[in-house]
Design a protein around this motif. Structure first.
Motif, mmCIF file in Angstrom:
data_model
loop_
_atom_site.group_PDB
_atom_site.id
_atom_site.type_symbol
_atom_site.label_atom_id
_atom_site.label_comp_id
_atom_site.label_asym_id
_atom_site.label_seq_id
_atom_site.Cartn_x
_atom_site.Cartn_y
_atom_site.Cartn_z
ATOM 1 N N GLY A 48 2.297 5.222 13.271
ATOM 2 C CA GLY A 48 2.802 6.542 13.387
ATOM 3 C C GLY A 48 2.681 7.060 14.899
ATOM 4 O O GLY A 48 3.659 7.890 15.434
ATOM 5 N N HIS A 53 1.832 11.054 13.080
ATOM 6 C CA HIS A 53 0.571 11.657 12.640
ATOM 7 C C HIS A 53 0.460 13.168 12.936
ATOM 8 O O HIS A 53 0.173 13.994 12.183
ATOM 9 N N GLY A 151 0.893 1.913 8.069
ATOM 10 C CA GLY A 151 1.476 0.737 8.407
ATOM 11 C C GLY A 151 0.714 -0.320 8.028
ATOM 12 O O GLY A 151 1.167 -1.556 7.563
HETATM 13 O O1 IP8 Z 1 -0.211 5.139 11.908
HETATM 14 C C1 IP8 Z 1 1.024 6.358 9.477
HETATM 15 O O2 IP8 Z 1 1.120 5.088 9.653
HETATM 16 P P1 IP8 Z 1 -0.180 4.655 10.591
HETATM 17 C C2 IP8 Z 1 2.561 6.856 9.353
HETATM 18 O O3 IP8 Z 1 -0.036 2.937 10.609
HETATM 19 C C3 IP8 Z 1 2.574 8.499 9.339
HETATM 20 O O4 IP8 Z 1 -1.524 4.910 9.748
HETATM 21 C C4 IP8 Z 1 3.855 9.107 8.914
HETATM 22 C C5 IP8 Z 1 1.692 9.144 9.662
#
Ligand code: IP8
Length: 246
Positions: A48, A53, A151
């Motif tokens: 994100g 985030h 992710g």
């Molecule tokens: O950066 C989080 O994905 P990450 C995605 O892989 C959101 O933890 C929607 C915050």
């Protein structure tokens, strides 16, 4: 035989986390160029960064705490859609046949928070010569409304679904670090790294311990490495930390 790789581009690698919704264009173009240089079949996942985030924080949504505010959920999803578009465009410009796959449209969590993600479309896209691009998102969560799916969680779902030969996590750090800040070469169990064993290894909302623990469950070896080592990983080398629980 052509290898199948699942590669995660960390959100902090491809965005500038200090500014909401800012792509690090140089870093993204460099990653896309590296990915364009491999003959492997590719599934790309991205996090994100300053897109997801930022909005998730604003609406109080985590992987465990949900929201039933449709506008808030849409704000997170649309921000991730915008970042996904940037990633897909950068990949296509570099010559990677990338197409987006939206977890909100397919995935969900049960009341225990366990994620289920249909992956037939990912397998088919791959089989037809495309490079599916999945991204952190929000998904329906029984009893919670919607929660964030990271992710890292998508990597763990996608790798067995496409029978990945290797998994690469391109992160801002050069690997798993020990207590002295040195890169640990190989992790076969969380206990191999005292600095991780001490922390809450069941926390999958982020952090290295949760990442390592979920990667240890895969039937393919995973590498955690910094942005400069992406080409080495794609070339078949084992940069950074090898996480292999087999
Ligand atoms: O950066 C989080 O994905 P990450 C995605 O892989 C959101 O933890 C929607 C915050």
């Amino acid at each position: 035989m052509t290898e199948t790789l699942v590669v995660k581009l960390g959100g902090s690698v491809i965005t500038d986390k200090s500014e909401p919704e800012t792509v690090d264009r140089e870093a993204l173009a460099a990653a896309a160029a590296a990915l364009a240089g491999t003959d492997a079949r590719l599934v790309v996942v991205h996090g994100g960064g300053s897109f997801g985030h930022h909005h998730a924080d604003e609406h109080g949504v985590t992987t465990e705490r949900g929201t039933r505010d449709a506008a808030g959920a849409l704000a997170v999803h649309e921000a991730m859609t915008r970042l996904s578009r940037e990633v897909v465009d950068a990949l296509q410009s570099a010559g990677v046949p990338a197409l987006p796959v939206r977890p909100l449209s397919a995935g969900s969590r049960d009341a225990d928070g366990d994620l289920s993600l249909p992956t037939e479309q990912v397998r088919r896209l791959l089989g037809e010569g495309f490079a599916p691009v999945l991204h952190g998102d929000v998904v329906a969560h029984e009893g919670e409304g919607v929660t964030v799916v990271s992710g890292d969680e998508l990597v763990v779902e996608a790798a067995p679904a496409v029978d990945a030969d290797r998994v690469g996590l391109c992160s801002t750090v050069p690997g798993v670090l020990d207590g002295d800040g040195d890169v640990v070469e190989r992790v076969s169990a969380v206990e191999d790294v005292p600095a991780l064993g001490d922390s809450d290894a069941t926390d999958v909302t982020g952090g290295m311990a949760g990442k390592v623990q979920s990667l240890l469950g895969l039937s393919a070896p995973a590498q955690i490495f910094g942005p400069d080592a992406l080409s080495d990983f794609l070339a078949g080398e084992a940069p950074g930390t090898t996480v292999d629980g087999r």
